[in-house]
Design a protein around this motif. Structure first.
Motif, PDB file in Angstrom:
ATOM      1  N   ARG A  75       4.127 -11.299  -4.919  1.00 39.77           N
ATOM      2  CA  ARG A  75       4.610 -10.188  -5.344  1.00 39.77           C
ATOM      3  C   ARG A  75       6.249 -10.392  -5.628  1.00 39.77           C
ATOM      4  O   ARG A  75       6.618 -11.605  -5.614  1.00 39.77           O
ATOM      5  N   THR A 105       0.020  -8.473   1.558  1.00 39.91           N
ATOM      6  CA  THR A 105       0.334  -8.107   0.227  1.00 39.91           C
ATOM      7  C   THR A 105      -0.893  -7.926  -0.559  1.00 39.91           C
ATOM      8  O   THR A 105      -1.807  -8.586  -0.473  1.00 39.91           O
ATOM      9  N   GLU A 157      -2.659  -6.696  -4.661  1.00 44.83           N
ATOM     10  CA  GLU A 157      -2.597  -6.235  -6.231  1.00 44.83           C
ATOM     11  C   GLU A 157      -4.336  -5.848  -6.452  1.00 44.83           C
ATOM     12  O   GLU A 157      -5.187  -6.217  -6.055  1.00 44.83           O
ATOM     13  N   THR A 198      -2.703  -6.477 -13.878  1.00 37.90           N
ATOM     14  CA  THR A 198      -2.243  -6.042 -12.806  1.00 37.90           C
ATOM     15  C   THR A 198      -2.059  -4.434 -12.962  1.00 37.90           C
ATOM     16  O   THR A 198      -1.066  -3.994 -13.610  1.00 37.90           O
ATOM     17  N   GLY A 216       0.247  -2.840  -7.359  1.00 38.61           N
ATOM     18  CA  GLY A 216       0.851  -3.612  -6.136  1.00 38.61           C
ATOM     19  C   GLY A 216       1.378  -3.130  -5.124  1.00 38.61           C
ATOM     20  O   GLY A 216       2.041  -2.113  -5.253  1.00 38.61           O
TER      21      GLY A 216
END
Length: 427
Positions: free
Chosen positions: A258, A267, A269, A282, A285
């Protein structure tokens, strides 16, 4: 002089704005179902908030922020993202004192970044995001990701993929940082100027570089997953366990770091795999940001959230051929012939609107045939026709557009006539 819209912005015109309203409403309703409540923050904040919250080594802070000085000499910035403002509000209003913890919030609104405009990327764009502050439970991570996936699936997207990673805790990241410096140092001159600058300040950001993403050094860079300590590894295993329990398929990508400095541990997406969608795959996120509340002046409280782009969401829906149910049309169109009839039409349209119906009338003096065509273009279910004869008898002619069937209805019964039909159709 003909004025044009600033580069990197867009006008959302009627016909498209209804799509925006629909997807935002679906997201709001699902957030409510998950226990999230709306928060609204200013479009601009003190610049220092983003320097401390987002990170002064990020591209957002170094290159993309719209910053200006107000008349009092204060440095202000149009918000480039939503998490730091929400956390600022959380701290400023002492929401950490609420007995309802974690505090689960959602927001929606325009963000601003000075980027090169391209498909799916604007200088003013709209994000819908959620933040859950006050829990370090891995199940909270799973819930946030499940909510994001639920929004996309509820809107009809099928070709999406959840990608996850762990950045670990501070000790894990420190060990990984040292490994990255050793890996890139000998050949750092082969990478772009930004990567060279990041080597000492924030080598993790090198993995997020768009220019050098295909360089062989990226493919062979040390994986953060190899440097997770026991605590971080156990946390990540629990996150994966909960996702599996929820039946949410996922892919692990050790290079997913990220673009914001406040992330740690989880993390993720959500990517579109729709054919022809383009490079901006993407859609959403997010991740965990333990330490951000403390950095902004609050107590030590963990948090996790995500932000999704409304523009990219709509583009993904188009790429998959998903039609949104937004064009409902009118319940009724009132067509009047003559000045006396026009006065009655004005009164009737108001009454029907007050009764909860979608109603319109002619305001440009069209003939009856043209008014009927206008009603058809507006997808009116019925047309009420009023002329001198109808006025004299106090009985309107009501035409059902789909069948062409006509019915005579007394003026005093028109409201009940339409409300009864609307009620039956809604059952």
């Amino acid at each position: 002089m003909a004025f044009q819209i600033p580069r990197g912005t867009q006008d959302i015109l009627p016909g498209d704005s209804e799509k925006w309203q629909y997807v935002e409403q679906v997201a709001r309703e699902l957030c409510s179902r998950y226990g999230y409540r709306e928060i609204r923050t200013p479009i601009f904040e003190h610049t220092e908030l983003f320097l401390r919250g987002v990170g002064d080594t990020t591209d957002i802070v170094q290159k993309e922020m719209y910053t200006f000085e107000d008349k009092g000499g204060r440095a202000l910035t149009l918000r480039p993202e939503g998490t730091a403002p929400v956390v600022r509000a959380f701290v400023e209003h002492k929401l950490y004192g609420s007995p309802n913890q974690p505090l689960k919030l959602y927001y929606s609104g325009p963000m601003f970044r000075y980027e090169r405009p391209e498909a799916g990327r604007f200088r003013q764009f709209v994000q819908f995001g959620v933040e859950a502050i006050g829990s370090s439970d891995p199940a909270m991570d799973a819930e946030v990701m499940a909510l994001a996936m639920h929004i996309y699936e509820a809107l009809g997207l099928k070709r999406i993929r959840l990608v996850i990673n762990s950045l670990g805790d501070l000790d894990s990241r420190r060990a990984h940082r040292e490994a990255l410096v050793r890996h890139f140092s000998g050949r750092i001159d082969e990478l772009c100027a930004d990567c060279q600058a990041r080597l000492e300040t924030n080598p993790l950001r090198i993995l997020d570089c768009k220019k050098d993403r295909d360089h062989e050094l990226m493919a062979t860079a040390p994986s953060i997953l190899d440097y997770l300590n026991d605590e971080s590894r156990a946390y990540f295993e629990k996150v994966k366990h909960y996702l599996a329990m929820l039946g949410l398929p996922f892919v692990i990508d050790a290079r997913l770091v990220r673009g914001l400095d406040y992330y740690n541990h989880t993390t993720f997406e959500i990517m579109s795999e729709a054919e022809g969608f383009g490079a901006a795959a993407t859609l959403c996120g997010g991740g965990r940001y333990n330490g951000l509340v403390e950095e902004i002046g609050g107590p030590e409280m963990p948090g996790i959230g995500f932000a999704l782009s409304i523009e990219r969401l709509l583009a993904a829906l188009e790429a998959e051929g998903v039609e949104l149910p937004t064009d409902e049309g009118l319940d009724c169109y009132v067509a009047a012939l003559g000045e006396r009839a026009k006065e009655e039409a004005v009164r009737l349209v108001y009454q029907l609107r007050r009764a909860g119906l979608r109603v319109d009338q002619d305001y440009v003096g069209r003939k009856l045939k043209a008014q009927l065509k206008a009603a058809d273009r507006l997808k009116a279910a019925f047309v009420v026709m009023i002329g001198d004869e109808e006025l004299d008898k106090q009985i309107a002619t009501v035409k059902e557009m789909a069948s062409g069937e006509q019915t005579n209805v007394p003026f005093g019964e028109l409201v009940s006539f339409f409300t009864e039909r609307t009620r039956r159709e809604g059952e």
